[in-house]
Design an enzyme around this catalytic site. Sequence first.
Site, PDB file in Angstrom:
ATOM      1  CG  HIS A  96      -2.021  -1.053   1.105  1.00  0.00           C
ATOM      2  ND1 HIS A  96      -2.487  -1.548  -0.096  1.00  0.00           N
ATOM      3  CD2 HIS A  96      -2.721  -1.705   2.080  1.00  0.00           C
ATOM      4  CE1 HIS A  96      -3.426  -2.467   0.147  1.00  0.00           C
ATOM      5  NE2 HIS A  96      -3.582  -2.579   1.444  1.00  0.00           N
ATOM      6  CG  HIS A 166      -7.842  -0.667   2.360  1.00  0.00           C
ATOM      7  ND1 HIS A 166      -8.419  -1.323   3.411  1.00  0.00           N
ATOM      8  CD2 HIS A 166      -6.837  -1.471   1.918  1.00  0.00           C
ATOM      9  CE1 HIS A 166      -7.787  -2.470   3.625  1.00  0.00           C
ATOM     10  NE2 HIS A 166      -6.814  -2.577   2.718  1.00  0.00           N
ATOM     11  CD  GLU A 293      -7.971  -3.842  -0.401  1.00  0.00           C
ATOM     12  OE1 GLU A 293      -6.829  -3.490  -0.773  1.00  0.00           O
ATOM     13  OE2 GLU A 293      -8.175  -4.777   0.406  1.00  0.00           O
TER      14      GLU A 293
END
Length: 326
Positions: A96, A166, A293
């Site tokens: 991420h 997210h 996501e």
Amino acid sequence: MNRAPDLNQIQSIMLNNAQLKVSILTLGASIQSVYLNGYEHSLVLGSPKLTDYLQGAKYFGAVVGRVANRTNKGHALIDGTTYQLPPTLPEAHHLHGGPAGTGSKNWSIIEQTNDMVQLQTPLADGEMGYPGNMVINVFYRLIDTTLEMEITATTDQLTICNFAGHSYVNLDGKGSILDHQLRIHADHYLPVDAGLIPTGEVTPTAGSTLDFNQLRRINRDDYPGLDTNFCLSLGRRPLQTVATLKAPITGLTLDYQTTEPGLQIYDGRHIQLDVESNINQGVLSAYSGLALEAQHWPDAINQPHFPPILLAPEDTYRQVTRYVFY
């Protein structure tokens, strides 16, 4: 050294229309809560405590990047140059966007109305190991019972770029999402190794335990769990419904729409927060929320047959994802 954002500088933005009330935090450009008219609970997981967003609620509702998901050992070869991206501990891999990715930034408010906000953050050349100065914008818009998220990004040199929202969804606002029903419009998925890095195979969902092409209950009777990229297409395409989630108690439904070629589904098995950290009532424990996501496929820079995630200075990255509640 990665300096944590000053929580005293974090702002909360409330968006309203006749059907939705949505709270957005400038920290991570995060969706903190979503309330649908007629229901008292938030449809996404969130905490009233900002400190949680640096700890147990890290990534809750955030826009993560500059490259979402996992990059194998942080290794990225871009135009013949090797870049080393830092691991996101305790993982051995880059996750991420790294320890100080966009999900950890305090974004600036550029424009705001009752039902729309534009947030922006810069990323410097070399930040988290990536090449290129970038400017990222996120637009949140309310359209009837729909929350729309549009992400754009530009760069001044060739780089890699793959953002994802997210949010963790629980349409009942309590209990486990294992009782929800899920449909995913995907004919293939990516098997992974023990470190959750794609093996390189692209496997048909038909006949497998990960076939969600028909609405079915999310349970763990058939498979060990979900932290899986479902392959929607080989490139970005017009906005369309790629997944549907239906709640057992309220009967509420989410149609999840996106332009992106991949959908990472994570069942929230590692969630663990106390009751004071839940904007709804109750303790947040394993399987309290389902993360959807939308993004490109994980580890794409190291998998040449995956849809590419390169962004050049002459191009603009653009993703549109919608949460349609009814």
